[in-house]
Design a protein around this motif. Sequence first.
Motif, PDB file in Angstrom:
ATOM      1  N   ALA A   1      78.132  18.799   7.567  1.00 36.05           N
ATOM      2  CA  ALA A   1      78.277  18.788   6.209  1.00 36.05           C
ATOM      3  C   ALA A   1      77.626  20.296   5.664  1.00 36.05           C
ATOM      4  CB  ALA A   1      78.165  17.613   5.465  1.00 36.05           C
ATOM      5  N   GLY A   2      78.413  20.917   4.670  1.00 38.65           N
ATOM      6  CA  GLY A   2      77.870  22.003   4.054  1.00 38.65           C
ATOM      7  C   GLY A   2      77.453  21.863   2.668  1.00 38.65           C
ATOM      8  N   GLY A   3      76.678  22.617   2.067  1.00 36.85           N
ATOM      9  CA  GLY A   3      76.256  22.574   0.690  1.00 36.85           C
ATOM     10  C   GLY A   3      76.262  23.728   0.005  1.00 36.85           C
ATOM     11  N   ARG A   4      75.863  23.869  -1.170  1.00 34.42           N
ATOM     12  CA  ARG A   4      75.951  25.345  -1.921  1.00 34.42           C
ATOM     13  C   ARG A   4      75.061  26.293  -0.944  1.00 34.42           C
ATOM     14  NH1 ARG A   4      76.434  24.063  -7.757  1.00 34.42           N
ATOM     15  NH2 ARG A   4      74.564  22.628  -7.378  1.00 34.42           N
ATOM     16  N   GLY A   5      74.388  26.072  -0.169  1.00 29.76           N
ATOM     17  CA  GLY A   5      73.515  26.814   0.455  1.00 29.76           C
ATOM     18  C   GLY A   5      74.491  27.798   1.782  1.00 29.76           C
ATOM     19  N   VAL A   6      75.812  27.395   1.853  1.00 34.30           N
ATOM     20  CA  VAL A   6      76.645  28.088   2.596  1.00 34.30           C
ATOM     21  C   VAL A   6      77.117  29.119   1.846  1.00 34.30           C
ATOM     22  CG1 VAL A   6      77.579  26.039   3.899  1.00 34.30           C
ATOM     23  CG2 VAL A   6      78.798  26.920   2.172  1.00 34.30           C
ATOM     24  N   LYS A   7      77.070  29.453   0.473  1.00 33.85           N
ATOM     25  CA  LYS A   7      77.186  30.413  -0.190  1.00 33.85           C
ATOM     26  C   LYS A   7      78.840  30.963  -0.445  1.00 33.85           C
ATOM     27  CE  LYS A   7      72.678  31.972  -0.148  1.00 33.85           C
ATOM     28  NZ  LYS A   7      71.917  31.165   0.908  1.00 33.85           N
TER      29      LYS A   7
ATOM     30  N   ALA B   1      73.760  20.942   6.081  1.00 35.42           N
ATOM     31  CA  ALA B   1      73.306  22.094   6.455  1.00 35.42           C
ATOM     32  C   ALA B   1      73.280  22.870   4.914  1.00 35.42           C
ATOM     33  CB  ALA B   1      74.119  23.100   7.323  1.00 35.42           C
ATOM     34  N   GLY B   2      72.345  23.189   4.473  1.00 36.11           N
ATOM     35  CA  GLY B   2      72.103  23.808   2.887  1.00 36.11           C
ATOM     36  C   GLY B   2      72.783  22.929   2.101  1.00 36.11           C
ATOM     37  N   ILE B   3      72.265  21.462   1.969  1.00 38.60           N
ATOM     38  CA  ILE B   3      72.409  20.518   0.991  1.00 38.60           C
ATOM     39  C   ILE B   3      70.995  20.291   0.594  1.00 38.60           C
ATOM     40  CG2 ILE B   3      73.142  18.082   0.835  1.00 38.60           C
ATOM     41  CD1 ILE B   3      75.502  18.759   2.973  1.00 38.60           C
ATOM     42  N   SER B   4      70.955  19.959  -0.575  1.00 37.72           N
ATOM     43  CA  SER B   4      69.351  19.922  -0.937  1.00 37.72           C
ATOM     44  C   SER B   4      69.202  18.330  -1.090  1.00 37.72           C
ATOM     45  CB  SER B   4      69.302  20.064  -2.589  1.00 37.72           C
ATOM     46  OG  SER B   4      70.391  19.492  -3.132  1.00 37.72           O
ATOM     47  N   GLY B   5      70.106  17.313  -0.912  1.00 43.33           N
ATOM     48  CA  GLY B   5      69.812  15.887  -0.920  1.00 43.33           C
ATOM     49  C   GLY B   5      69.877  15.276  -2.147  1.00 43.33           C
ATOM     50  N   ALA B   6      70.591  15.513  -3.115  1.00 42.45           N
ATOM     51  CA  ALA B   6      70.684  14.965  -4.331  1.00 42.45           C
ATOM     52  C   ALA B   6      71.015  13.479  -4.103  1.00 42.45           C
ATOM     53  CB  ALA B   6      71.792  15.653  -5.426  1.00 42.45           C
ATOM     54  N   ILE B   7      70.562  12.594  -5.063  1.00 41.33           N
ATOM     55  CA  ILE B   7      70.541  11.062  -5.064  1.00 41.33           C
ATOM     56  C   ILE B   7      72.135  10.885  -4.761  1.00 41.33           C
ATOM     57  CG2 ILE B   7      70.566  10.509  -7.329  1.00 41.33           C
ATOM     58  CD1 ILE B   7      68.854   8.581  -5.048  1.00 41.33           C
ATOM     59  N   GLN B   8      73.181  11.383  -5.587  1.00 42.51           N
ATOM     60  CA  GLN B   8      74.543  11.178  -5.554  1.00 42.51           C
ATOM     61  C   GLN B   8      75.077  11.644  -4.017  1.00 42.51           C
ATOM     62  OE1 GLN B   8      73.072  13.098  -7.870  1.00 42.51           O
ATOM     63  NE2 GLN B   8      73.431  12.398  -9.715  1.00 42.51           N
ATOM     64  N   HIS B   9      74.530  12.609  -3.521  1.00 41.32           N
ATOM     65  CA  HIS B   9      75.116  13.135  -2.281  1.00 41.32           C
ATOM     66  C   HIS B   9      74.671  11.693  -1.043  1.00 41.32           C
ATOM     67  CE1 HIS B   9      76.685  15.525   1.192  1.00 41.32           C
ATOM     68  NE2 HIS B   9      75.549  15.244   1.870  1.00 41.32           N
TER      69      HIS B   9
ATOM     70  N   VAL C   1      70.487  15.032  10.792  1.00 38.93           N
ATOM     71  CA  VAL C   1      69.969  16.283  11.206  1.00 38.93           C
ATOM     72  C   VAL C   1      69.847  17.100   9.654  1.00 38.93           C
ATOM     73  CG1 VAL C   1      69.690  18.290  12.503  1.00 38.93           C
ATOM     74  CG2 VAL C   1      70.364  16.169  13.499  1.00 38.93           C
ATOM     75  N   ALA C   2      68.846  17.516   9.276  1.00 41.94           N
ATOM     76  CA  ALA C   2      68.822  18.360   7.952  1.00 41.94           C
ATOM     77  C   ALA C   2      68.644  19.749   8.432  1.00 41.94           C
ATOM     78  CB  ALA C   2      68.062  17.642   6.820  1.00 41.94           C
ATOM     79  N   ILE C   3      69.338  20.654   8.122  1.00 37.94           N
ATOM     80  CA  ILE C   3      69.055  21.990   8.033  1.00 37.94           C
ATOM     81  C   ILE C   3      68.698  22.654   6.627  1.00 37.94           C
ATOM     82  CG2 ILE C   3      69.649  24.370   9.162  1.00 37.94           C
ATOM     83  CD1 ILE C   3      71.613  22.549  10.856  1.00 37.94           C
ATOM     84  N   ASN C   4      67.609  23.190   6.208  1.00 35.44           N
ATOM     85  CA  ASN C   4      67.454  23.771   4.815  1.00 35.44           C
ATOM     86  C   ASN C   4      66.114  24.666   5.172  1.00 35.44           C
ATOM     87  OD1 ASN C   4      66.834  24.004   1.955  1.00 35.44           O
ATOM     88  ND2 ASN C   4      68.298  22.181   1.797  1.00 35.44           N
ATOM     89  N   LYS C   5      66.253  25.946   4.126  1.00 39.28           N
ATOM     90  CA  LYS C   5      65.373  26.687   4.212  1.00 39.28           C
ATOM     91  C   LYS C   5      64.081  26.502   3.211  1.00 39.28           C
ATOM     92  CE  LYS C   5      67.449  30.249   1.400  1.00 39.28           C
ATOM     93  NZ  LYS C   5      67.870  31.504   1.204  1.00 39.28           N
ATOM     94  N   ASP C   6      64.467  25.274   2.573  1.00 41.03           N
ATOM     95  CA  ASP C   6      63.314  24.890   1.582  1.00 41.03           C
ATOM     96  C   ASP C   6      62.644  23.557   2.124  1.00 41.03           C
ATOM     97  OD1 ASP C   6      61.865  23.715  -0.253  1.00 41.03           O
ATOM     98  OD2 ASP C   6      63.155  23.404  -1.951  1.00 41.03           O
TER      99      ASP C   6
ATOM    100  N   GLY D   1      64.892  26.258   8.088  1.00 38.74           N
ATOM    101  CA  GLY D   1      65.417  27.750   8.576  1.00 38.74           C
ATOM    102  C   GLY D   1      66.642  27.959   7.779  1.00 38.74           C
ATOM    103  N   ASP D   2      67.094  29.280   8.043  1.00 41.36           N
ATOM    104  CA  ASP D   2      68.251  29.776   7.728  1.00 41.36           C
ATOM    105  C   ASP D   2      69.566  29.240   8.303  1.00 41.36           C
ATOM    106  OD1 ASP D   2      70.607  31.188   6.775  1.00 41.36           O
ATOM    107  OD2 ASP D   2      69.156  32.725   6.098  1.00 41.36           O
ATOM    108  N   LEU D   3      70.347  28.581   7.610  1.00 37.24           N
ATOM    109  CA  LEU D   3      71.530  27.743   8.283  1.00 37.24           C
ATOM    110  C   LEU D   3      72.330  28.701   8.965  1.00 37.24           C
ATOM    111  CD1 LEU D   3      74.638  27.650   6.899  1.00 37.24           C
ATOM    112  CD2 LEU D   3      73.407  26.830   5.114  1.00 37.24           C
ATOM    113  N   PHE D   4      72.053  29.870   8.407  1.00 38.22           N
ATOM    114  CA  PHE D   4      73.094  31.183   9.153  1.00 38.22           C
ATOM    115  C   PHE D   4      72.484  31.505  10.511  1.00 38.22           C
ATOM    116  CE2 PHE D   4      74.522  31.221   5.013  1.00 38.22           C
ATOM    117  CZ  PHE D   4      75.897  30.968   5.162  1.00 38.22           C
ATOM    118  N   ASP D   5      71.347  31.001  10.829  1.00 38.22           N
ATOM    119  CA  ASP D   5      70.620  31.574  12.001  1.00 38.22           C
ATOM    120  C   ASP D   5      70.846  30.332  13.067  1.00 38.22           C
ATOM    121  OD1 ASP D   5      69.723  34.125  11.196  1.00 38.22           O
ATOM    122  OD2 ASP D   5      67.853  33.072  10.446  1.00 38.22           O
TER     123      ASP D   5
END
Length: 321
Positions: free
Chosen positions: A208-214, A266-274, A285-290, A305-309
Amino acid sequence: MTHHVFVLGEMKDGTVRSVSIEALAAARKIAGNHPVTGILFGEHANENSDIMIQHGADEVITADHQALRQYTTDGYSQALLQVLPDNQPIVLVIGHTAIGKDLSPRVAAKIGMGLITDIVSLEVVNGKPIFTRPIYAGKAFEKKTFKETSGLVTIRPNNVEPLPKDQSRHGKKSHVQVNIKDIRTVVKDVMKKAGGGTDLSEAKIIVAGGRGVKSAEGFKPLEELADVLGGAVGASRGACDAGYCDYALQIGQTGKVVTPDLYIAAGISGAIQHLAGMSHSRVIVAINKDPEAPIFDVADYKIVGDLFDVVPHITKHLKDD
Ligand code: FAD
């Protein structure tokens, strides 16, 4: 308590859906030594009877009619009411799918029996089935049973372990004529969305992708990883709202609720609604640069890390293996 348990099998692309196979396992548990009867409607019903029997049905009742070729609430509910026995204690099990959610309240109301929806597990105590279902968007669970003997339950896909296929099982098959009239809706055509392969709610693996996929283009590496893993692509509402993908992919409180074996965010912050839609996945598995992203609180494997890497790197390794 005598329970004759029925399972309405749903079909997709001419074959029984996995949630219906899981419903048979639930039905077997509820029925104990009493019979389990599968019900299949439509033009592919007969050819799928054996699958139902091999996965736990003792008997399969099939019916076909022009009005059962595509699902309509009127057609299916009328046919079901003709197939189910009158004035006998029964339990009916249906998948918690779009069809199950639409059909179950109508059938339960017509028969006058209780309805327990979206069950994730069940146990049988002193012959009485007790069902567990999530409440408060998955933050808590409640246990429920029927006041009366009869009842209808819908089961959430990917939660009840299916019985292994047993080709030595044999069962009775009967085809019944149903009389369907006054259909108020007509399905004229069904158009498939491009790329709409695996049903998200039944997928064993979701990337799954979030706003981080840009961007919409940013979903490409996720699609490639899903492809290598044989999984489906999902999204956060953030990604849908930004126009990067279709709302059909949205997972969460106001999207689809999923419980795959593996969920890669990937690139998903993890808001309660998600989290409400995916936090019961078996492995996350979570991939997030924050490193402070809340998605890491529910993750089994945390990749900062950066999801694009990271994503292409995982895909490459899987391809090389
Ligand atoms: P963001 O919160 O913006 O997070 C993006 C993340 O990507 C950030 O953590 C950032 O660190 C990370 N990132 C950025 N670039 C990269 C990179 N290159 N590599 C790695 N990581 C990167 N949301 C849902 O998802 N589903 C729902 O069903 C849902 N229902 C809702 C219902 C209501 C009533 C409301 C009010 C909200 C609902 N929401 C839902 C929205 C929810 O509150 C969040 O706004 C949404 O989930 C945020 O999406 P996101 O995580 O993609 O975006």
